[in-house]
Design a protein around this motif. Sequence first.
Motif, short mmCIF file in Angstrom:
data_model
loop_
_atom_site.label_atom_id
_atom_site.label_comp_id
_atom_site.label_asym_id
_atom_site.label_seq_id
_atom_site.Cartn_x
_atom_site.Cartn_y
_atom_site.Cartn_z
N ILE A 212 0.86 -1.20 0.00
CA ILE A 212 0.00 0.00 0.00
C ILE A 212 0.89 1.24 0.00
O ILE A 212 2.08 1.16 0.36
CB ILE A 212 -0.96 0.08 1.22
N ASP A 213 0.32 2.39 -0.41
CA ASP A 213 1.15 3.60 -0.38
C ASP A 213 0.72 4.57 0.72
O ASP A 213 1.21 5.70 0.79
CB ASP A 213 1.21 4.28 -1.76
N GLN A 214 -0.22 4.15 1.57
CA GLN A 214 -0.59 5.00 2.72
C GLN A 214 0.08 4.38 3.94
O GLN A 214 -0.44 3.49 4.58
CB GLN A 214 -2.10 5.04 2.85
N LEU A 215 1.27 4.88 4.21
CA LEU A 215 2.16 4.27 5.20
C LEU A 215 2.32 5.19 6.41
O LEU A 215 1.85 6.33 6.39
CB LEU A 215 3.50 3.99 4.53
N PRO A 216 2.99 4.72 7.49
CA PRO A 216 3.19 5.61 8.64
C PRO A 216 3.81 6.95 8.21
O PRO A 216 4.71 6.97 7.36
CB PRO A 216 4.12 4.79 9.54
N ALA A 217 3.30 8.04 8.79
CA ALA A 217 3.69 9.41 8.43
C ALA A 217 3.48 9.65 6.93
O ALA A 217 4.21 10.39 6.30
CB ALA A 217 5.11 9.74 8.85
N ARG A 218 2.56 8.96 6.36
CA ARG A 218 2.10 9.03 4.96
C ARG A 218 2.97 8.26 3.99
O ARG A 218 2.47 7.54 3.16
CB ARG A 218 1.93 10.50 4.52
N THR A 219 4.30 8.44 4.08
CA THR A 219 5.16 7.80 3.07
C THR A 219 6.10 6.75 3.66
O THR A 219 7.03 6.30 2.99
CB THR A 219 6.00 8.88 2.35
N GLY A 220 5.90 6.38 4.92
CA GLY A 220 6.74 5.34 5.52
C GLY A 220 7.94 5.90 6.27
O GLY A 220 8.78 5.16 6.77
N VAL A 221 7.99 7.27 6.40
CA VAL A 221 9.13 7.92 7.03
C VAL A 221 8.87 8.11 8.53
O VAL A 221 8.78 9.23 9.01
CB VAL A 221 9.38 9.30 6.36
N PHE A 222 8.68 7.05 9.25
CA PHE A 222 8.46 7.16 10.70
C PHE A 222 9.03 5.92 11.37
O PHE A 222 8.68 4.80 11.01
CB PHE A 222 6.97 7.28 11.04
N ASN A 223 9.90 6.16 12.35
CA ASN A 223 10.53 5.05 13.05
C ASN A 223 9.88 4.89 14.43
O ASN A 223 10.18 5.63 15.37
CB ASN A 223 12.04 5.31 13.19
N ARG A 224 9.00 3.93 14.50
CA ARG A 224 8.24 3.63 15.72
C ARG A 224 9.16 3.32 16.91
O ARG A 224 8.91 3.75 18.03
CB ARG A 224 7.36 2.44 15.34
N ALA A 225 10.26 2.62 16.62
CA ALA A 225 11.18 2.23 17.71
C ALA A 225 11.90 3.46 18.29
O ALA A 225 12.11 3.54 19.50
CB ALA A 225 12.19 1.22 17.19
N LEU A 226 12.25 4.42 17.43
CA LEU A 226 12.94 5.62 17.93
C LEU A 226 11.99 6.46 18.79
O LEU A 226 12.38 6.99 19.83
CB LEU A 226 13.48 6.47 16.78
N CYS A 227 10.75 6.59 18.35
CA CYS A 227 9.77 7.33 19.14
C CYS A 227 9.59 6.62 20.49
O CYS A 227 9.59 7.26 21.54
CB CYS A 227 8.44 7.43 18.39
N ASN A 228 9.47 5.30 20.44
CA ASN A 228 9.31 4.54 21.68
C ASN A 228 10.52 4.73 22.61
O ASN A 228 10.37 4.79 23.83
CB ASN A 228 9.09 3.07 21.36
N ARG A 229 11.72 4.86 22.02
CA ARG A 229 12.92 5.08 22.84
C ARG A 229 12.77 6.37 23.66
O ARG A 229 13.13 6.43 24.83
CB ARG A 229 14.15 5.16 21.93
N GLN A 230 12.20 7.41 23.00
CA GLN A 230 11.99 8.68 23.71
C GLN A 230 10.98 8.49 24.86
O GLN A 230 11.14 9.04 25.94
CB GLN A 230 11.47 9.74 22.73
#
Length: 270
Positions: A212-230
Motif C-alpha cells: 500500500i502507499d498509505q504508510l506511517p507518516a504518509r510515506t513510511g518515514v516514521f521510526n516507531r522504535a525511535l519514538c518509543n525510545r523517547q
Amino acid sequence: MDPSDKVIAKMIIEKAREFGACAAGIADVQAVKHSPSHLIYGKIGNYKTVGNKEGQIKPGEVVWPVGAKSAIIIAFEHAELKPEMDGWIKGYNGGTPGNRMLISINTKLSQWLEKEHGINTTKLRYHIESGGILLKDAAVLAGLGCIGKNNMLVTPQFGPRVRLRAMLTDTVLPSTGPVAFDPCEDCDMPCRTACPQGAFREKIYSEKKFGIDQLPARTGVFNRALCNRQMVLDENKSENMNIEGQDVPKRIIKYCRLCEFSCPVGRPSP
Ligand code: B12
Ligand code: SF4
Ligand code: SF4
C-alpha cells in the motif's frame, strides 16, 4: 443517503459534544477494517511499546466483536496550555485526566444510544492487545481530519492536539467522512524536525513490502522504535508530584509531544 440518516448522525455528534467531546464522527466498520493501519498492523513486527499489555490478544492481531457495523469515534482536546490532561499518573483510573474524560464521554454516549435509541454498543479499550482498534484511521474515515506528516490525526480545529476513543454499534449508522482536508501539502514540516530522536529521518516502510502507499507518516518515514525510545526516556524522567484531587504525591509521566506542539494547525491566534 436517506435524509433521516443525516439527522441521526448530527444528533449523535451533538450529543457527544454535549458530553464534552471536541469532535465526533461515524465510520463504517468494513472501511475501518480495510484502512491502511489495519492492513499493515499484522506485518510491522516489534509490537512491544510503552504501556503495552501482554498476554490477552496476540501481538499483531486486531479483534473485532461479531456483528459490529459502525464505529463512533470521539476526540477530546489536549491543548498545549493544559499539559496535565496528557500526564500519565501511576495508579490513576484511566491513566491520564484526558483519557478519564474520554472514557466518561464514551460511557455516557453509549448509555444514551442504548436507552434512548435501542442501539447496542461495544465500548472499545485503548490498547489493541486489550481489544482496541487503530483509532487514527477510524477517525479519518469518520471525517475528523487527516493523517499528517507527523503521523498523527490532524484536525482542522485543534490540529493534532486531540486524543481518541471509540465504540462500535450493531446498527448501521451513516458515515460522516472522510473529508477533504490536507494542511500538510504546502507546509515546511516543523513537526518532523522537532523530533528529538530523528524519528522522521528515514524511510522505514516501503510500498513494495506492505503493498500500500498509505504508510506511517504518509510515506513510511516514521521510526516507531525511535519514538518509543523517547517514551522510555520520558518514563525514566518521571517524578512524584502533587496532583489535584489526590491525597499523596503521585508519579507522573509526561511523554514527548514535540511533533504535535510544533504543528501550526488549529493553534489559537496570538
Ligand atoms: C502503539 C501506540 C504508540 C507507539 C507506536 C506508534 C506507532 N504509530 O506505531 C508509541 C509508543 C511509539 C506511540 C507514540 C505516540 N503516540 Co501513540 N498510540 C499507539 C496506539 C496504541 C496504536 C498505534 C499503532 O500501533 N498504529 C499502527 C501503525 C501500523 O500505524 P501508524 O504508524 O499509526 O501509521 C498508519 C497511519 O499513518 C495510516 N495512514 C497513512 N496515510 C493514511 C491515509 C488515510 C486516508 C488513512 C485512513 C490512514 C493513513 O496508515 C499507517 C499505516 O500504513 C494508539 C491508540 C490506538 N488504539 O490506536 C496510540 C495513539 C496513536 N498515540 C497517540 C499519541 C498522542 C502518541 C504520542 C504523541 C505520544 C503521547 N504523548 O501520547 C506519540 C506520537 C508518535 C507519532 N508521531 O506517531 C494518539 C494519537 C492522537 C492523534 N491526534 O493522532 C493515539 C491515537 C492514542 C490516543 N490517546 O488518542 N504510540
Ligand atoms: S506541521 Fe505541517 S506537515 Fe506537520 S502535521 Fe502539521 S501541517 Fe502537517
Ligand atoms: S512524540 Fe516525540 S519522539 Fe515521538 S515522534 Fe513525536 S517528536 Fe519524535
